[in-house]
Enzyme design. Structure first.
Site, short mmCIF file in Angstrom:
data_model
loop_
_atom_site.label_atom_id
_atom_site.label_comp_id
_atom_site.label_asym_id
_atom_site.label_seq_id
_atom_site.Cartn_x
_atom_site.Cartn_y
_atom_site.Cartn_z
N HIS A 168 45.06 -11.50 92.45
CA HIS A 168 45.45 -10.39 93.32
C HIS A 168 46.45 -10.86 94.39
O HIS A 168 47.52 -10.27 94.57
CB HIS A 168 44.20 -9.80 93.98
N GLU A 169 46.10 -11.96 95.09
CA GLU A 169 46.97 -12.43 96.18
C GLU A 169 48.31 -12.95 95.65
O GLU A 169 49.36 -12.70 96.23
CB GLU A 169 46.28 -13.52 97.00
N CYS A 175 42.69 -3.65 98.91
CA CYS A 175 43.88 -4.35 99.39
C CYS A 175 44.22 -3.84 100.78
O CYS A 175 44.20 -2.63 101.02
CB CYS A 175 45.05 -4.09 98.44
N HIS A 232 50.97 -10.47 94.84
CA HIS A 232 51.77 -10.01 95.99
C HIS A 232 53.09 -10.79 96.09
O HIS A 232 54.09 -10.26 96.57
CB HIS A 232 51.00 -10.19 97.30
ZN ZN Z 1 46.35 -7.12 98.39
#
Ligand code: ZN
Length: 182
Positions: free
Chosen positions: A146-147, A104, A150
Site C-alpha cells: 500500500h505505502e 488511507c 503511493h
Molecule cells: Zn495510503
C-alpha cells in the site's frame, strides 16, 4: 496547521505521479532527516501506520511504516519496528492473494477490501543509505505494498476487485474480516 491537514487527498494530481528516487547524498542530508521526523509526527497525529512522501506533496521515493498494536484505526495488529524506506524494489515471493480492509489517510472515511500477494522481498535503502533486504508477510506485506504504491502514483482504490467493497467506515460498527460482496 495540524499534521493531518497537510496530507493530500485523493484527487490531488501529486498523488498520481511517479516519484523520483533519492541519491545517497540526499538520504544523508539534514533536510531529509527533518523530512523523516516530520513524516513520523504527521503519521502519529493522523493515527496512521504508514505514510509516503507524496502524501505530503513531496514526489520522492520515501515511506515510513510502523505497525502499532494501540492503533485505533486497525484492530488486532502487532507492533512492528520502525521502517524508513528509500528507493524500494518489490519482488513477489508468494502469489497467493490475501485480502484486508485497507484505509488511507489520503482517502479519509473510506475502507476498501483489497487482495494482494501475501509474501514479498523488499530491497531498499535505509536512513543511513545502507542497502537492506527484508521479507514481509501477511498484514505487513499489505502495508508495504500500500505505502510503496503511493511512490508510483497508485492508491488502494485502484486495486479494488469490486467497487462494492468500498465502504464508509462510519456505516459499520466493526470492520468485517471478510469482503462484503464479490
Ligand atoms: Zn495510503
Amino acid at each position: 496547521m495540524f499534521g493531518h491537514e497537510l496530507i493530500l487527498k485523493m484527487g490531488n494530481p501529486l498523488l498520481r505521479q511517479v516519484s523520483k528516487s533519492f541519491t545517497k547524498e540526499e538520504i544523508l542530508s539534514e533536510e531529509t532527516k527533518e523530512l523523516i521526523n516530520n513524516m513520523w509526527k504527521i503519521m502519529a497525529e493522523a493515527g496512521g501506520i504508514g505514510l509516503a512522501a507524496p502524501q505530503i506533496g513531496i514526489s520522492k521515493q520515501l515511506a515510513v511504516i510502523r505497525l502499532d498494536s494501540e492503533s485505533e484505526r486497525y484492530e488486532n495488529i502487532e507492533d512492528s519496528e520502525e521502517f524508513v524506506i528509500f528507493n524500494p524494489k518489490l519482488e513477489v515471493l508468494d502469489e497467493t492473494m490475501q485480502g484486508f480492509w485497507e484505509g488511507c489517510l489520503s482517502v479519509p472515511g473510506l475502507r476498501g477490501y483489497v487482495e494482494r500477494p501475501r509474501k514479498l522481498r523488499i530491497c531498499y535503502l535505509d536512513e543511513k543509505a545502507e542497502e537492506r533486504e527484508i521479507i514481509v508477510e501477511d498484514f505487513l506485506a499489505t502495508v508495504f505494498q500500500h505505502e510503496l504504491d503511493h511512490l508510483f502514483g497508485f492508491l488502494y482504490v485502484d486495486r479494488l476487485g469490486s467497487i462494492k467493497n468500498l465502504i464508509f467506515e462510519n456505516e459499520i460498527s466493526d470492520i468485517p474480516q471478510e469482503k462484503v460482496l464479490d
